[in-house]
Design a protein around this motif. Structure first.
Motif, PDB file in Angstrom:
ATOM      1  N   THR A   1      46.764   1.884 -11.928  1.00 48.36           N
ATOM      2  CA  THR A   1      48.282   2.154 -12.322  1.00 48.36           C
ATOM      3  C   THR A   1      49.398   2.600 -11.144  1.00 48.36           C
ATOM      4  OG1 THR A   1      47.805   4.709 -12.518  1.00 48.36           O
ATOM      5  CG2 THR A   1      47.426   3.311 -14.619  1.00 48.36           C
ATOM      6  N   HIS A   2      49.150   2.605 -10.121  1.00 49.36           N
ATOM      7  CA  HIS A   2      49.840   2.762  -8.934  1.00 49.36           C
ATOM      8  C   HIS A   2      49.928   1.660  -7.894  1.00 49.36           C
ATOM      9  CE1 HIS A   2      49.161   6.685 -10.636  1.00 49.36           C
ATOM     10  NE2 HIS A   2      50.288   7.128  -9.837  1.00 49.36           N
ATOM     11  N   ASN A   3      51.164   1.099  -7.498  1.00 55.20           N
ATOM     12  CA  ASN A   3      51.202  -0.280  -6.656  1.00 55.20           C
ATOM     13  C   ASN A   3      51.906   0.103  -5.742  1.00 55.20           C
ATOM     14  OD1 ASN A   3      49.441  -1.837  -8.408  1.00 55.20           O
ATOM     15  ND2 ASN A   3      51.168  -1.527  -9.815  1.00 55.20           N
ATOM     16  N   ALA A   4      52.880   1.100  -5.542  1.00 54.77           N
ATOM     17  CA  ALA A   4      53.483   1.288  -4.142  1.00 54.77           C
ATOM     18  C   ALA A   4      53.047   1.090  -3.133  1.00 54.77           C
ATOM     19  CB  ALA A   4      54.320   2.695  -4.439  1.00 54.77           C
ATOM     20  N   PRO A   5      53.484   0.849  -1.768  1.00 49.44           N
ATOM     21  CA  PRO A   5      52.901   0.695  -0.588  1.00 49.44           C
ATOM     22  C   PRO A   5      52.138   1.712  -0.281  1.00 49.44           C
ATOM     23  CG  PRO A   5      54.981  -0.236  -0.434  1.00 49.44           C
ATOM     24  CD  PRO A   5      54.869   0.352  -1.864  1.00 49.44           C
ATOM     25  N   VAL A   6      52.546   3.027  -0.132  1.00 53.12           N
ATOM     26  CA  VAL A   6      51.919   4.185   0.253  1.00 53.12           C
ATOM     27  C   VAL A   6      50.819   4.598  -0.752  1.00 53.12           C
ATOM     28  CG1 VAL A   6      52.086   6.634   0.535  1.00 53.12           C
ATOM     29  CG2 VAL A   6      53.922   5.035   1.725  1.00 53.12           C
ATOM     30  N   GLU A   7      50.827   4.172  -1.967  1.00 53.19           N
ATOM     31  CA  GLU A   7      49.959   4.409  -2.950  1.00 53.19           C
ATOM     32  C   GLU A   7      48.776   3.511  -2.799  1.00 53.19           C
ATOM     33  OE1 GLU A   7      52.883   6.097  -6.533  1.00 53.19           O
ATOM     34  OE2 GLU A   7      52.109   3.861  -6.589  1.00 53.19           O
ATOM     35  N   LEU A   8      49.253   2.439  -2.659  1.00 58.70           N
ATOM     36  CA  LEU A   8      47.866   1.328  -2.113  1.00 58.70           C
ATOM     37  C   LEU A   8      47.127   1.723  -0.769  1.00 58.70           C
ATOM     38  CD1 LEU A   8      49.756  -1.848  -2.647  1.00 58.70           C
ATOM     39  CD2 LEU A   8      48.079  -1.089  -4.144  1.00 58.70           C
ATOM     40  N   ARG A   9      47.882   2.377   0.002  1.00 58.32           N
ATOM     41  CA  ARG A   9      47.383   2.890   1.210  1.00 58.32           C
ATOM     42  C   ARG A   9      46.286   4.142   0.802  1.00 58.32           C
ATOM     43  NH1 ARG A   9      50.988   5.365   5.757  1.00 58.32           N
ATOM     44  NH2 ARG A   9      50.675   7.156   4.538  1.00 58.32           N
TER      45      ARG A   9
ATOM     46  N   VAL B   1      36.078  -1.495  -2.967  1.00 65.68           N
ATOM     47  CA  VAL B   1      36.607  -0.859  -1.821  1.00 65.68           C
ATOM     48  C   VAL B   1      37.433  -2.212  -1.005  1.00 65.68           C
ATOM     49  CG1 VAL B   1      36.249   0.101   0.787  1.00 65.68           C
ATOM     50  CG2 VAL B   1      35.070   0.821  -1.316  1.00 65.68           C
ATOM     51  N   GLY B   2      36.652  -3.306  -0.982  1.00 64.84           N
ATOM     52  CA  GLY B   2      37.193  -4.283  -0.324  1.00 64.84           C
ATOM     53  C   GLY B   2      38.295  -4.816  -1.293  1.00 64.84           C
ATOM     54  N   ASN B   3      38.445  -4.761  -2.368  1.00 61.24           N
ATOM     55  CA  ASN B   3      39.652  -5.046  -3.153  1.00 61.24           C
ATOM     56  C   ASN B   3      40.907  -4.411  -2.972  1.00 61.24           C
ATOM     57  OD1 ASN B   3      38.396  -7.332  -4.467  1.00 61.24           O
ATOM     58  ND2 ASN B   3      38.154  -6.168  -6.166  1.00 61.24           N
ATOM     59  N   ALA B   4      40.561  -2.731  -2.652  1.00 60.19           N
ATOM     60  CA  ALA B   4      41.605  -1.770  -2.355  1.00 60.19           C
ATOM     61  C   ALA B   4      42.344  -2.177  -1.071  1.00 60.19           C
ATOM     62  CB  ALA B   4      40.987  -0.503  -2.570  1.00 60.19           C
ATOM     63  N   ILE B   5      41.253  -2.482  -0.069  1.00 66.76           N
ATOM     64  CA  ILE B   5      42.105  -2.801   1.215  1.00 66.76           C
ATOM     65  C   ILE B   5      42.632  -3.932   1.289  1.00 66.76           C
ATOM     66  CG2 ILE B   5      41.081  -3.330   3.606  1.00 66.76           C
ATOM     67  CD1 ILE B   5      38.667  -1.758   3.361  1.00 66.76           C
ATOM     68  N   TYR B   6      42.106  -5.020   0.483  1.00 68.76           N
ATOM     69  CA  TYR B   6      42.847  -6.191   0.594  1.00 68.76           C
ATOM     70  C   TYR B   6      44.349  -5.990  -0.318  1.00 68.76           C
ATOM     71  CZ  TYR B   6      44.191 -11.042  -1.137  1.00 68.76           C
ATOM     72  OH  TYR B   6      45.040 -12.072  -1.146  1.00 68.76           O
ATOM     73  N   SER B   7      44.209  -5.208  -1.392  1.00 70.80           N
ATOM     74  CA  SER B   7      45.740  -5.010  -1.983  1.00 70.80           C
ATOM     75  C   SER B   7      46.605  -4.256  -0.904  1.00 70.80           C
ATOM     76  CB  SER B   7      45.422  -4.286  -3.159  1.00 70.80           C
ATOM     77  OG  SER B   7      44.633  -5.070  -4.369  1.00 70.80           O
ATOM     78  N   TYR B   8      46.013  -3.389  -0.341  1.00 69.18           N
ATOM     79  CA  TYR B   8      46.966  -2.620   0.777  1.00 69.18           C
ATOM     80  C   TYR B   8      47.428  -3.573   1.865  1.00 69.18           C
ATOM     81  CZ  TYR B   8      48.230  -0.103   4.907  1.00 69.18           C
ATOM     82  OH  TYR B   8      48.871   0.565   6.113  1.00 69.18           O
TER      83      TYR B   8
ATOM     84  N   ILE C   1      44.964   4.938  -2.058  1.00 73.07           N
ATOM     85  CA  ILE C   1      43.690   4.633  -2.797  1.00 73.07           C
ATOM     86  C   ILE C   1      42.657   3.819  -1.893  1.00 73.07           C
ATOM     87  CG2 ILE C   1      44.303   2.400  -3.630  1.00 73.07           C
ATOM     88  CD1 ILE C   1      42.564   4.955  -5.527  1.00 73.07           C
ATOM     89  N   ALA C   2      43.044   3.132  -0.988  1.00 75.41           N
ATOM     90  CA  ALA C   2      42.147   2.236  -0.049  1.00 75.41           C
ATOM     91  C   ALA C   2      41.545   3.373   0.854  1.00 75.41           C
ATOM     92  CB  ALA C   2      42.771   1.219   0.717  1.00 75.41           C
ATOM     93  N   ILE C   3      42.246   4.278   1.386  1.00 78.70           N
ATOM     94  CA  ILE C   3      41.653   5.309   2.197  1.00 78.70           C
ATOM     95  C   ILE C   3      40.706   6.200   1.420  1.00 78.70           C
ATOM     96  CG2 ILE C   3      42.143   7.619   3.229  1.00 78.70           C
ATOM     97  CD1 ILE C   3      44.759   6.311   4.499  1.00 78.70           C
ATOM     98  N   VAL C   4      41.187   6.747   0.236  1.00 81.50           N
ATOM     99  CA  VAL C   4      40.275   7.571  -0.432  1.00 81.50           C
ATOM    100  C   VAL C   4      38.992   6.836  -1.048  1.00 81.50           C
ATOM    101  CG1 VAL C   4      39.913   9.025  -2.892  1.00 81.50           C
ATOM    102  CG2 VAL C   4      42.304   8.997  -1.223  1.00 81.50           C
ATOM    103  N   LEU C   5      38.951   5.591  -1.403  1.00 86.72           N
ATOM    104  CA  LEU C   5      37.692   5.062  -1.788  1.00 86.72           C
ATOM    105  C   LEU C   5      36.862   4.456  -0.562  1.00 86.72           C
ATOM    106  CD1 LEU C   5      38.979   2.239  -4.248  1.00 86.72           C
ATOM    107  CD2 LEU C   5      37.775   4.365  -4.956  1.00 86.72           C
ATOM    108  N   LEU C   6      37.529   4.525   0.490  1.00 84.05           N
ATOM    109  CA  LEU C   6      36.660   4.300   1.768  1.00 84.05           C
ATOM    110  C   LEU C   6      35.749   5.629   2.010  1.00 84.05           C
ATOM    111  CD1 LEU C   6      38.980   2.518   4.240  1.00 84.05           C
ATOM    112  CD2 LEU C   6      36.553   1.907   3.702  1.00 84.05           C
ATOM    113  N   GLY C   7      36.309   6.811   1.696  1.00 84.59           N
ATOM    114  CA  GLY C   7      35.837   7.985   2.047  1.00 84.59           C
ATOM    115  C   GLY C   7      34.597   8.266   0.836  1.00 84.59           C
ATOM    116  N   LEU C   8      35.049   7.952  -0.327  1.00 90.10           N
ATOM    117  CA  LEU C   8      34.175   8.145  -1.460  1.00 90.10           C
ATOM    118  C   LEU C   8      33.040   7.252  -1.486  1.00 90.10           C
ATOM    119  CD1 LEU C   8      34.146   9.978  -4.035  1.00 90.10           C
ATOM    120  CD2 LEU C   8      35.304   8.225  -5.218  1.00 90.10           C
ATOM    121  N   LYS C   9      33.392   5.821  -1.048  1.00 83.01           N
ATOM    122  CA  LYS C   9      32.110   4.753  -1.378  1.00 83.01           C
ATOM    123  C   LYS C   9      31.365   4.494  -0.201  1.00 83.01           C
ATOM    124  CE  LYS C   9      33.335   4.445  -5.739  1.00 83.01           C
ATOM    125  NZ  LYS C   9      32.396   4.753  -6.839  1.00 83.01           N
TER     126      LYS C   9
END
Length: 633
Positions: free
Chosen positions: A456-464, A516-523, A466-474
């Protein structure tokens, strides 16, 4: 102001100057109108009362009469302030232009000739009048042509009370600045006097006469300047270009130009040259004029000092503005502390660790100095005991950490013959008792909210985030390992991440989950600035440099705000959650160790307590250990 007396003084002056009777009558009508207003409102003459009266008469009188009457009132104020009214304020038969000396008329006519193609006839007449107002003030202080202008003369003009409305005063100053700027361009003015008329720069220039006695003395001591004021001025534009090259835009560039121009004018007005010490003396004086932007000014000045000394800036660097305890130590202390710090550097200690060593050793040295010591040879067990008693740490762990460092310092002093005493390090405790803590992990509901946030969040900082948090979590990566990720660390075809972990210096290869790969790619595609950096995660605003570890914690807090209220609830919780989930999914201890990059299984054992399912299988029968339930069952 004694209103009636001041009115009579002005009227007498008008008669003395042989002002025509109609003009004197117009003065009298104006003053009677204002006097009646003051009487009706039972108030004395004030600026506020004057403005309220003027607002009232504007409703009923012709606009031309209102303009003339407000000028008459300014004559009252000048009489009250100075005891007379200057000829340029009396509006005698001569126009303001006619009151100028021939030398000023020649300079003004030459400038207006250049302007005539751009102005209408009416505009040209108004322009001549406004110019003449400013030039008459120059004439009154002895400046009779454009070549005689100086910083001192311009400062007098800018600070002169003109007894005009604020709007008219600004118009006069702006027109005068234009004329001076014209003569600067053709080389008849050798200094940039027109810059003093800039209302965004002038308040921040600073004058030495208003400086504190300490700063005046400090300026006199700073004589070994690095470059002249003129050379400094020539560096301003290249410095602005350097900021642009690092990605700075808009406000920062504008502020930098204002700040450095103000400093240049300060140097040029007082015949000083550039030196970093002069920068900070000046800044300490003008700081109070900057409002909340003083922090921004301070960083820009630090950048400029760095640029002038090295030819570039390091936007990610940190600057020290306040001297530390270590900086104030005498040389006999600094030498020993610096030696220990150098030793720790060779042991590859982190900068944070070195900072702790420097702070603790400096505190110990300061304690010795306060007790009259001037050499480490005087150290005794008694003074060390006294130091340990006075330590103000609120926790035992904090005191123990301080003492461990001081113990190392005492050993260093002994090894390098700073003291003849042996075993002084044994006078302090060396550690704290081990503490077991309940492992804090994210709940299933919080993990689900992280997944929903991603959708639900697509702003540049929000994309960053989610990518950071998913990297830590996964993947279980630590914050500084995530922020150190480079493009070459990811194998997109094999879906793997390969890094050397900063803490353990262990090389590790981890599978990269699809989400995680998708989140990094989106960012990278929609959120990352177009920055020339090897790091995947960069600042969202210029300078687009590497991020700090706090960014990861703030990213987690933005997604799960309640974590901000959890003691010790930083980003490391994602690594603990990752390890716990591995164990819950029946991974072995060795597998968890490999995934985390651990070398010792003891740090993994604490996660077993959170695996409820397998913990139940470890339960012992009460009868096996000799305990009976109530009732014998």
């Amino acid at each position: 102001m004694n209103y009636a007396d001041t009115v009579e003084k002005v009227m007498s002056l008008l008669k003395e100057k042989k002002v025509c009777s109609s003009s004197r009558k117009s003065h009298r009508d104006c003053y009677e109108s204002l006097g009646s207003y003051l009487d009706q409102n039972s108030t004395e003459y004030t600026v506020k009362a004057r403005d309220e009266w003027f607002a009232e008469i504007k409703k009923s009188l012709p606009s031309q009469r209102c303009v003339i009457w407000i000028r008459y009132v300014y004559q009252l104020e000048e009489m009250d302030s100075s005891g007379t009214v200057s000829d340029r304020r009396l509006y005698l038969n001569q126009s303001v232009y006619d009151k100028l000396p021939v030398s000023w008329k020649d300079d003004l006519d030459f400038y207006l000739e250049d302007c005539c193609k751009r102005y209408t006839k009416r505009t040209l007449e108004l322009t001549r009048t406004y110019f003449s107002e400013g030039l008459l003030i120059f004439d009154e202080i002895g400046v009779v042509n454009i070549s005689d202008i100086s910083y001192e003369a311009v400062l007098i003009l800018v600070n002169t009370k003109m007894y005009q409305s604020a709007e008219t005063r600004n118009v006069i100053l702006n027109y005068t600045a234009r004329m001076i700027q014209f003569y600067e361009k053709i080389g008849k003015c050798t200094k940039p006097y027109s810059l003093l008329f800039n209302s965004q720069i002038y308040p921040h220039i600073g004058l030495i006469d208003a400086f504190s006695s300490e700063n005046k003395a400090a300026l006199q001591k700073t004589i070994d300047v690095i470059m002249s004021a003129a050379d400094f001025k020539g560096k301003i534009e290249p410095f602005i270009e350097c900021l642009q090259a690092h990605g700075y835009i808009g406000t920062t560039l504008k502020l930098a130009k204002h700040a450095l121009t103000a400093f240049y004018l300060f140097l040029d007005i007082h015949d000083l040259g550039y030196h970093p010490d002069i920068v900070w003396i000046w800044f300490s004086e003008v700081k109070n004029t900057l409002g909340t932007s003083w922090l921004h000014w301070r960083r820009v000045l630090s950048f400029c000092n760095e640029y002038l000394l090295s030819g570039d800036i390091h936007p990610g660097g940190k600057y020290k503005y306040i001297p530390t305890i270590y900086d104030e130590l005498p040389e006999w202390c600094k030498e020993a502390v610096a030696g220990l710090l150098e030793q720790k550097k060779r042991e590859y200690r982190e900068s944070g660790t070195l900072k702790s060593y420097r702070c603790s050793c400096a505190s110990f040295c300061l304690f010795l100095i306060d007790h009259g010591y001037d050499s480490f040879k005087q150290i005794s067990p008694e003074i060390i005991k006294e130091f340990s008693i006075q330590d103000e740490h609120s926790t035992f762990k904090g005191r123990a950490t301080r003492f461990v460092i001081v113990r190392a310092f005492l050993r260093y002093l002994e090894e390098h013959r700073y003291t003849e005493r042996h075993g002084l390090d044994q006078c302090l405790i060396s550690g704290s008792a081990p503490v077991d803590k309940i492992i804090d992990v994210l709940s299933d509901e919080q993990i689900q909210r992280i997944q929903e946030y991603r959708l639900t969040h697509n702003a540049p900082v929000e994309l960053r985030d989610i990518a950071i948090v998913l990297l830590g979590l996964k993947t279980g990566l630590r914050a500084y390992d995530i922020l150190a990720l480079r493009f070459q660390d990811i194998d997109w075809k094999k879906c793997q991440i390969s890094i050397i972990m900063k803490k353990t210096k262990t090389q590790i290869t981890l599978p990269m989950p699809v989400e995680v790969g998708n989140a990094i790619y989106s960012y990278l595609k929609y959120g990352r600035p177009d920055a020339e950096s090897d790091f995947i995660f960069v600042r969202s605003k210029a300078p687009y440099g590497r991020l700090t570890g706090k960014v990861c914690t703030r990213a987690l807090y933005r997604i799960l705000p309640e974590r901000n209220d959890v003691k010790g609830g930083g980003f490391h919780v994602t690594r603990r959650t990752f390890a716990t989930n591995l164990l819950k999914n029946h991974a072995g201890i060795d597998d968890v160790m490999d995934a985390l990059g651990h070398r010792d299984p003891t740090s993994v054992m604490k996660y077993l307590l959170l695996d409820d399912e397998r913990s139940r299988k470890c339960g012992l029968s009460l009868s096996d250990i000799g305990l009976m339930l109530e009732g014998g069952l």
